[in-house]
Design a protein around this motif. Structure first.
Motif, short mmCIF file in Angstrom:
data_model
loop_
_atom_site.label_atom_id
_atom_site.label_comp_id
_atom_site.label_asym_id
_atom_site.label_seq_id
_atom_site.Cartn_x
_atom_site.Cartn_y
_atom_site.Cartn_z
N UNK A 100 0.93 -1.18 -0.17
CA UNK A 100 -0.17 0.00 -0.07
C UNK A 100 0.73 1.40 -0.04
N UNK A 101 1.96 1.29 0.82
CA UNK A 101 2.91 2.29 0.52
C UNK A 101 3.82 2.55 -0.62
N UNK A 102 3.99 1.47 -1.19
CA UNK A 102 4.77 1.54 -2.48
C UNK A 102 3.46 2.01 -3.49
N UNK A 103 2.49 1.97 -3.45
CA UNK A 103 1.46 2.11 -4.37
C UNK A 103 1.09 3.59 -4.16
N UNK A 104 1.29 4.16 -3.00
CA UNK A 104 1.05 5.36 -2.52
C UNK A 104 2.16 6.26 -3.18
N UNK A 105 3.26 5.94 -2.97
CA UNK A 105 4.38 6.35 -3.44
C UNK A 105 4.34 6.62 -5.06
N UNK B 174 4.33 4.73 -16.87
CA UNK B 174 5.40 4.65 -16.25
C UNK B 174 5.50 4.65 -14.97
N UNK B 175 4.42 5.21 -14.37
CA UNK B 175 4.33 5.46 -12.54
C UNK B 175 3.25 4.47 -12.09
N UNK B 176 2.01 4.32 -12.61
CA UNK B 176 1.10 3.27 -12.13
C UNK B 176 0.49 2.36 -13.13
N UNK B 177 1.74 1.82 -13.62
CA UNK B 177 1.27 0.81 -15.14
C UNK B 177 0.44 -0.16 -14.54
N UNK B 178 0.76 -0.87 -13.25
CA UNK B 178 -0.14 -1.65 -12.71
C UNK B 178 -1.44 -1.57 -12.40
#
Length: 156
Positions: free
Chosen positions: A23-28, A103-107
Motif C-alpha cells: 500500500x505504501x509503495x502504491x501510494x508513492x 511509467x508510474x502506475x502501470x499496474x
C-alpha cells in the motif's frame, strides 16, 4: 500468532506487513504520477508556424507566440488560428498523461484509463485542421414593437 481475516483465511503479521508495504509503495507511485503529471506541457504550432501555443497539464495556456505575419490577416482569422492551435495542443494532453501513468502506475490500468478518458472528454480533437471562417458581424437587432414600422405618434 495468526488470526482469521474477513475472507476466512489465516493471516500473519508478515502478511499484514507485506500488505502495508504494498500500500505504501502504491501510494508513492501515485504521488510520483501526480508530480510528473503536474509537469506535463504541450507546445503546438500552427501549420504555417504563425502561431505557437504552449499549455500546462490542466490545459491552460502558458505561452503564446505570434509572428508578424498576422498583420496580413484579420483579427477574426488570427483568433481562429490561435484557438485551433490551442485546441490541437490540448488534444495531445491525454496521450502525454497516458505515458506518465504507464511509467508510474502501470499496474493500475483502470485508474489510468479513467483519468485519460476524462482528459479526452475535456480536450477532444478539434473538428478539422482548417481555421474556422471569420465570424459574421451580428445583424442589427430586430424591431419587435408591433407598430408595423410606423411611429406610434403618426396618425393613421
Amino acid at each position: 500468532m495468526s488470526s482469521p481475516t474477513p475472507n476466512g483465511s489465516l493471516s500473519s503479521s508478515a502478511g499484514i506487513d507485506r500488505w502495508v508495504a504494498q500500500a505504501r509503495a502504491k501510494a508513492e507511485r501515485y504521488q510520483e504520477m501526480r508530480a510528473q503529471a503536474g509537469h506535463v506541457s504541450v507546445t503546438e504550432a500552427s501549420k504555417d508556424g504563425m502561431v505557437t501555443v504552449s499549455i500546462d497539464s490542466s490545459g491552460n495556456v502558458t505561452d503564446l507566440r505570434i509572428t508578424d505575419r498576422v498583420r496580413e490577416l484579420s483579427g477574426a482569422e488570427v483568433a481562429a488560428e490561435v484557438l485551433l492551435t490551442m485546441r490541437r495542443a490540448q488534444a495531445k494532453l491525454p496521450e502525454k498523461l497516458a505515458e506518465v501513468m504507464a511509467a508510474t502506475i502501470g499496474d493500475d490500468p483502470g485508474t489510468a484509463e479513467t483519468i485519460v478518458g476524462n482528459y479526452r472528454a475535456k480536450f477532444p480533437e478539434p473538428p478539422s485542421d482548417e481555421p474556422a471562417p471569420p465570424a459574421r458581424p451580428p445583424s442589427p437587432p430586430r424591431d419587435d414593437d408591433d407598430f408595423g414600422g410606423e411611429s406610434v405618434l403618426s396618425e393613421s
